[in-house]
Design an enzyme around this catalytic site. Structure first.
Site, PDB file in Angstrom:
ATOM      1  N   LYS A 185      39.896  -0.270   0.782  1.00 51.24           N
ATOM      2  CA  LYS A 185      39.892  -1.485   1.588  1.00 51.24           C
ATOM      3  C   LYS A 185      38.992  -1.297   2.803  1.00 51.24           C
ATOM      4  CE  LYS A 185      44.408  -2.647  -0.187  1.00 51.24           C
ATOM      5  NZ  LYS A 185      45.839  -2.723   0.037  1.00 51.24           N
ATOM      6  N   ASN A 186      38.346  -0.125   2.882  1.00 52.58           N
ATOM      7  CA  ASN A 186      37.435   0.208   3.970  1.00 52.58           C
ATOM      8  C   ASN A 186      36.067  -0.408   3.667  1.00 52.58           C
ATOM      9  OD1 ASN A 186      35.341   1.700   5.377  1.00 52.58           O
ATOM     10  ND2 ASN A 186      36.915   3.172   5.953  1.00 52.58           N
TER      11      ASN A 186
ATOM     12  N   ASP B 142      38.608  10.208  -1.784  1.00 46.55           N
ATOM     13  CA  ASP B 142      39.405  10.590  -0.638  1.00 46.55           C
ATOM     14  C   ASP B 142      38.484  11.494   0.142  1.00 46.55           C
ATOM     15  OD1 ASP B 142      41.748  10.364   0.895  1.00 46.55           O
ATOM     16  OD2 ASP B 142      42.321  12.386   0.335  1.00 46.55           O
TER      17      ASP B 142
ATOM     18  N   ASP C 287      31.907   9.398  12.648  1.00 39.26           N
ATOM     19  CA  ASP C 287      30.444   9.464  12.710  1.00 39.26           C
ATOM     20  C   ASP C 287      29.876   9.632  14.117  1.00 39.26           C
ATOM     21  OD1 ASP C 287      30.468   9.233   9.974  1.00 39.26           O
ATOM     22  OD2 ASP C 287      29.514   7.260   9.894  1.00 39.26           O
TER      23      ASP C 287
ATOM     24  N   HIS D 243      28.504  13.614   2.929  1.00 42.18           N
ATOM     25  CA  HIS D 243      29.435  14.114   1.921  1.00 42.18           C
ATOM     26  C   HIS D 243      29.610  13.114   0.780  1.00 42.18           C
ATOM     27  CE1 HIS D 243      31.429  11.612   4.796  1.00 42.18           C
ATOM     28  NE2 HIS D 243      32.597  11.650   4.183  1.00 42.18           N
TER      29      HIS D 243
END
Length: 192
Positions: free
Chosen positions: A10-11, A71, A157, A182
């Site tokens: 949901k990000n 994740d 960030d 990543h």
């Protein structure tokens, strides 16, 4: 024919990154939001990979489509790997990026340091409609610092400076971040 894949997050920042990263493949990425209110997947694994697998399988079952889940988070050496799998909720279950960054800075200040080696880690999992599962985990090494710089990106960030760069992820911009992060490394590996 384009394969429809649901991005299990949901990000909105992650969704944008995933859509951009997969644009060269014959796939069509869609957001969970297209399915209305769905319950959150239970992330009770002990590793990034376990939680990503749980999310991918859960949302593949809920939507009936192939699912891509990750994740990811930050592991800080001086904090013995914290916040790790708790990165998104480091300052509490419904914490936002600002609160998480503030708590991170406080934890480093308790150690009387201004920076520490750290890694952004991403476990990316694809679960197809037939149950076939692909997984990969990648890291981006760097330094976490107690002062924020830059306005781009999300999460940690503004306080994470990747190895080999003088700017934080929030200063580098999406073009560079989407090559070295990543998540970018995990996407490249998964695409292969």
């Amino acid at each position: 024919m384009m394969k429809k894949i649901i991005v299990a997050t949901k990000n909105q920042g992650k969704i944008k990154e995933m859509i951009n990263a997969f644009k060269s493949l014959p796939v069509e990425l869609h957001s969970l939001s297209e399915f209305g209110p769905l319950p959150d997947a239970v992330e009770d694994g002990t590793t990034f990979e376990e939680n990503a697998i749980k999310k991918a399988k859960f949302y593949a079952q809920k939507t009936g489509y192939a699912c891509l889940a990750d994740d990811s988070g930050l592991t800080i050496d001086i904090l013995d790997g914290a916040p790790g799998i708790y990165s998104a909720r480091f300052a509490g279950y419904h914490a936002n990026d600002l609160a998480n960054n503030k708590k991170m800075i406080e934890e480093l200040q308790k150690k009387n340091i201004e920076q520490s080696t750290a890694q952004y880690v991403c476990s990316l999992v694809f679960v197809d409609t037939d149950g076939k599962t692909l997984t990969c985990t990648q890291k981006c090494e760097g330094i976490i610092r107690i002062f924020a710089q830059g306005n781009n990106g999300f999460g940690y960030d503004p306080i994470f400076k990747p190895e080999g760069y003088q700017q934080t992820f929030a200063e580098l911009g999406n073009e560079i971040k989407n090559k070295i992060s990543h998540r970018a490394l995990a996407v490249q590996k998964l695409c292969e």
